[in-house]
Design an enzyme around this catalytic site. Structure first.
Site, PDB file in Angstrom:
ATOM      1  N   LYS A 176      22.402  56.136  91.012  1.00 16.57           N
ATOM      2  CA  LYS A 176      21.922  55.204  90.167  1.00 16.57           C
ATOM      3  C   LYS A 176      23.324  54.685  90.140  1.00 16.57           C
ATOM      4  O   LYS A 176      24.027  53.064  90.539  1.00 16.57           O
ATOM      5  CB  LYS A 176      21.126  55.620  89.440  1.00 16.57           C
ATOM      6  CG  LYS A 176      20.171  55.825  89.685  1.00 16.57           C
ATOM      7  CD  LYS A 176      19.059  55.366  88.306  1.00 16.57           C
ATOM      8  CE  LYS A 176      17.588  56.097  89.056  1.00 16.57           C
ATOM      9  NZ  LYS A 176      16.854  55.682  89.474  1.00 16.57           N
ATOM     10  N   ASP A 194      19.733  67.183  87.998  1.00 18.33           N
ATOM     11  CA  ASP A 194      19.854  65.939  88.305  1.00 18.33           C
ATOM     12  C   ASP A 194      20.091  64.932  86.726  1.00 18.33           C
ATOM     13  O   ASP A 194      19.004  64.747  86.056  1.00 18.33           O
ATOM     14  CB  ASP A 194      18.056  65.999  88.390  1.00 18.33           C
ATOM     15  CG  ASP A 194      18.090  64.154  88.988  1.00 18.33           C
ATOM     16  OD1 ASP A 194      18.745  63.631  88.839  1.00 18.33           O
ATOM     17  OD2 ASP A 194      16.792  64.801  89.392  1.00 18.33           O
ATOM     18  N   PHE A 244      10.832  64.311  87.415  1.00 15.66           N
ATOM     19  CA  PHE A 244      10.787  62.780  88.103  1.00 15.66           C
ATOM     20  C   PHE A 244      12.558  63.034  88.962  1.00 15.66           C
ATOM     21  O   PHE A 244      13.297  62.270  88.572  1.00 15.66           O
ATOM     22  CB  PHE A 244      10.379  61.602  87.729  1.00 15.66           C
ATOM     23  CG  PHE A 244      11.193  60.430  89.307  1.00 15.66           C
ATOM     24  CD1 PHE A 244       9.747  59.973  89.751  1.00 15.66           C
ATOM     25  CD2 PHE A 244      11.836  60.115  89.253  1.00 15.66           C
ATOM     26  CE1 PHE A 244       9.712  59.119  90.558  1.00 15.66           C
ATOM     27  CE2 PHE A 244      11.780  59.016  90.055  1.00 15.66           C
ATOM     28  CZ  PHE A 244      10.603  58.505  91.132  1.00 15.66           C
TER      29      PHE A 244
END
Length: 394
Positions: free
Chosen positions: A248, A219, A134
């Site tokens: 984030k 990532d 994801f």
């Protein structure tokens, strides 16, 4: 709840709670009920709700200037880029806003590097990714997703990606060819259920990519910035990738901040006009991001995640013999708990926990994800585990 969804697209299925305020690891709904937040905005709220240092940094910048665009310099930009490069042990930073934008930037960077530096024929660059990944929801990113919910009905899909099983070094080795420019992976797969790769996998990826002249892109949008007990999840195997993709928690749960961080050789491929973002690297984002980096620089939050994470996983492993839980995975203050189908679906367990004052999120039907803010106290963490045990009893 009905009013909240009356005029919004139904691309989410929220739990039936309407949050009005938050402080630390706790939130309060519009009716005054308090809940312990064990999701932390998918790790965007690593420092909790309304951390005083982050709110103060944002308020101070709001009184000065919030946006210039990159058409001009501003007085926070160089300091932010310098601090983030130093935290990562790298040379250059390209700030963006969201995690998906940062992944798109990483893809563009790798392709441009492949053409300009590696010498891949124009239009032939490929990137190897892992199944069950994801990385975001743009059309390019969902083109290499293996999740039908994320991918279905959005074609035609962007070419140039090869998918291999996560954790399989032999498959990765076989997929890399002379036109491969990068391997893009999550050091821990979050949305897939907090999947930790086999020991030695990240070391193997680092060795393979170095030997084959391919960029290793990590990532760390969810796994990075303290979540796993280290600044970056790659550090658990003493691995440094060629490129970090961050987001984030970099914005402290206050503003969206993301970045690609790499060497001068790699990020130096860009020239003015070849990539950009109106809000990327804006003064407000840099001011908050600078405070986040200062907080991470003390090591306090990494240590808390490591210590409380050991406690969390020790307690969760105790559920394995009860018949209610079939697997527990994770690292630091991050865990995936697979619930036995006879006990209930992930959604049903989430709703039971909501009734007990605990906010979690299910994924893939049967998995509960736990990712509390790193500021959570052990007493609150123990309380959450008690609620989980009770919810699993029915």
């Amino acid at each position: 709840m009905a009013a909240a969804e009356a005029h919004s697209a139904h691309n989410y299925h929220p739990l039936p709670v309407v949050i009005a305020s938050g402080e630390g690891a706790w939130v309060t709904d519009v009716e005054g009920r308090r809940y312990l937040d064990m999701l932390a905005g998918y790790s965007a709220l690593n420092f909790g709700h309304g951390h005083p240092r982050l709110i103060a940094a944002a308020k101070a910048q709001l009184d000065r200037v919030t946006l210039t665009s990159r058409a001009f310099h501003h007085d926070k930009f160089a300091a932010f880029c310098t601090a983030l490069a130093e935290l990562c042990g790298m040379e250059m930073v390209l700030p963006m806003n969201t995690g998906a934008e940062a992944v798109e930037t990483a893809v563009k960077t790798a392709r441009k590097w492949g053409y300009r530096v590696k010498g891949v024929p124009d239009g032939q660059a490929n990137i190897v990714v892992a199944a069950d990944n994801f990385h975001g929801r743009t059309t390019t990113i969902i083109s290499f997703s293996t999740d039908p919910e994320a991918r279905a009905d959005y074609g035609p899909y962007t070419p140039g990606f090869t998918v291999v099983p996560y954790g399989d070094l032999a498959a990765l080795d076989a997929a890399v060819d002379e036109n491969t420019v990068a391997v893009l992976i999550e050091p821990i797969q979050g949305e897939a259920g907090v999947l930790v790769p086999p020991p030695g996998y990240l070391t193997g990826v680092r060795r393979l990519t170095a030997d084959r002249g391919v960029l290793f892109i990590a990532d760390e949008i969810q796994s990075g910035l303290g979540r796993t007990g280290r600044t970056f999840a790659c550090e658990h195997e003493d691995v440094v990738p060629d490129m970090y993709v961050l987001g984030k928690a970099l914005g402290g749960g206050v503003v969206p901040v993301s970045a690609v961080v790499s060497s001068r050789e790699v990020l130096g491929v860009f020239r003015p006009g070849e990539h950009g973002s109106t809000f990327g690297g804006n003064p407000l984002a840099c001011a908050v991001g600078l405070e986040v980096l200062a907080m991470l620089g003390t090591g306090e939050y990494q240590r808390r995640a490591a210590q409380l994470g050991d406690h969390l996983h020790g307690e969760l492993r105790g559920l394995l013999g009860t018949g209610a839980v079939t697997a527990v995975r994770g690292r630091g203050l991050w865990a995936g708990v697979d619930v036995a189908p006879s006990i209930g679906t992930g959604r049903e367990i989430s709703e039971r926990l909501l009734a007990r004052g605990l906010l979690v999120k299910d994924t893939h039907g049967s998995t509960i994800r736990l990712a509390p803010p790193l500021v959570i106290t052990q007493a609150d963490l123990d309380w959450s585990l008690t609620q989980l045990r009770e919810a699993l009893r029915g």
